[in-house]
Structures are given as C-alpha cells and as structure tokens.
Design a protein around this motif. Sequence first.
Motif, PDB file in Angstrom:
ATOM      1  N   VAL A  33     -18.604  11.140  61.662  1.00 25.44           N
ATOM      2  CA  VAL A  33     -17.577  11.759  60.830  1.00 25.44           C
ATOM      3  C   VAL A  33     -18.103  12.118  59.441  1.00 25.44           C
ATOM      4  N   ILE A  34     -18.991  11.289  58.897  1.00 30.43           N
ATOM      5  CA  ILE A  34     -19.467  11.449  57.529  1.00 30.43           C
ATOM      6  C   ILE A  34     -20.935  11.863  57.547  1.00 30.43           C
ATOM      7  N   ASP A  35     -21.251  12.937  56.898  1.00 28.40           N
ATOM      8  CA  ASP A  35     -22.606  13.492  56.902  1.00 28.40           C
ATOM      9  C   ASP A  35     -23.486  12.750  55.905  1.00 28.40           C
ATOM     10  N   ARG A  36     -23.827  11.532  56.264  1.00 25.91           N
ATOM     11  CA  ARG A  36     -24.720  10.713  55.460  1.00 25.91           C
ATOM     12  C   ARG A  36     -25.686   9.978  56.387  1.00 25.91           C
ATOM     13  N   ALA A  37     -26.868   9.644  55.862  1.00 22.07           N
ATOM     14  CA  ALA A  37     -27.859   8.929  56.663  1.00 22.07           C
ATOM     15  C   ALA A  37     -27.383   7.510  56.954  1.00 22.07           C
ATOM     16  N   ARG A  38     -27.859   6.955  58.058  1.00 20.98           N
ATOM     17  CA  ARG A  38     -27.452   5.606  58.462  1.00 20.98           C
ATOM     18  C   ARG A  38     -27.711   4.572  57.364  1.00 20.98           C
TER      19      ARG A  38
END
Length: 218
Positions: A33-38
């Motif tokens: 859902v959120i475009d961020r790295a793990r």
Amino acid sequence: MVSLDLLQSETKRRLLELMKRRGEVTLSDAMEVIDRARPTLRDHLDQMGRDGLVARRTKQQGRGRPSMCYRMTPFAEQLFPGQEATLFADFLTHLQEKGHGPLIEDFFEAFWDARLEKVKDRLTEPLETAGVQQIVNVLEEVLREEGFMPEVHLDDERVVVQECNCPFSEIVDATDLPCASESCFYEALFERVERTAHIPEGDSACVYELRVLDGNEA
C-alpha cells in the motif's frame, strides 16, 4: 486530544490509517500500500513502537519463518476522532439521574483495580519487595499503554507522575469518580499521594507526588 494530523511523518500517518482499517498488518501488507522500502517501513514501525503507538506480535504461518504483525495501541486509537467518550459521559449522567451512582463507582474501582493487577503481573517479584525503580518503570509502561502520556521522575524520597493526557477528559464533567479511584490506585503502590495539578481544574497535566513505601526503598 492529539490529532493524527499532528504526526510529522506522512508515512507514519498512512501506517496508522492502514492498521485502523485492517486491524493488524505485516511489513509485506504495508509495502503493498505504501511506496517505501522495507527497511524504511520497519524503522518507522519500530519508532512508533517506542512512542507507544504500535504493538507487535509474531504469527506463525505454515512452515516458514513467523511474520511480525503490527497493530495500534489504545493510545494510537485516540488519534482518530470519535464520539465514544461523549456518549459514555452522557450514559454516566443518565445512570446518575436514575440513581445508579454506586454502580458507576464500582465500575471505576474495577477499572483501576485491573490496572493495579497489570502492574503487579509485570513485576519480577511481589509488590511488597520490588524495588522502587522497577515499580516506576512498570507504572510508566502501563500508563503509556492506557493513553495517559506519562512523564515519571524518581528521586530519593518521592515519585512524581505527570499525566499529560486524560483519557477521561469527556467523562470528568459528569463524575469525578475516575480521579478518586485513580488516587486509590496510586495509594496501593506508594505510601502517600498528593495531587498537585489537575486537568479538569485547568492545569495542563495531572501531577501526582508519591512518597515511596518504606519496604520498597531498594
């Protein structure tokens, strides 16, 4: 009440909103859902855990490694506006008008008795022999989980507890029983209790000064 809009990080806001919708999420859920790295999402969740906003648990799925699941704490739930507190205050007023004051008193006594048991359960030894620092640490942890935003300080003779948020703010206009029962809670942990500031009286925080029990001087 603190607003969700006051969180400085957009990513943290989105994580909380996701947990609010789904109840519990994994890192993989968040990445969908959120475009961020793990690693970035994990760092945000770890920080939110330290801030008392997120709790976590491991969940075994099949034969693979267990997944870490994240959910909001009761404190984080307060960031989302609702009418529950107002409705509860109206309900308490209705009970009082119908002559059920003793029932309300029993409720808040039971509420604080349950928090006292939670403190005792988390101590590594009985309350009567536990060290003051250990009691203070557990007390602060429990108050944070319950949404009081505590600041706790310990010196040689006393403990000062500053509650920067009042979960009962909508209720104390209807009854002062939450505050009376809270004093009994502190008296069960410490010898003498003096409240030196009170949010319902216009102070910015509720402040309790507590003398340590003679038996807990360790």
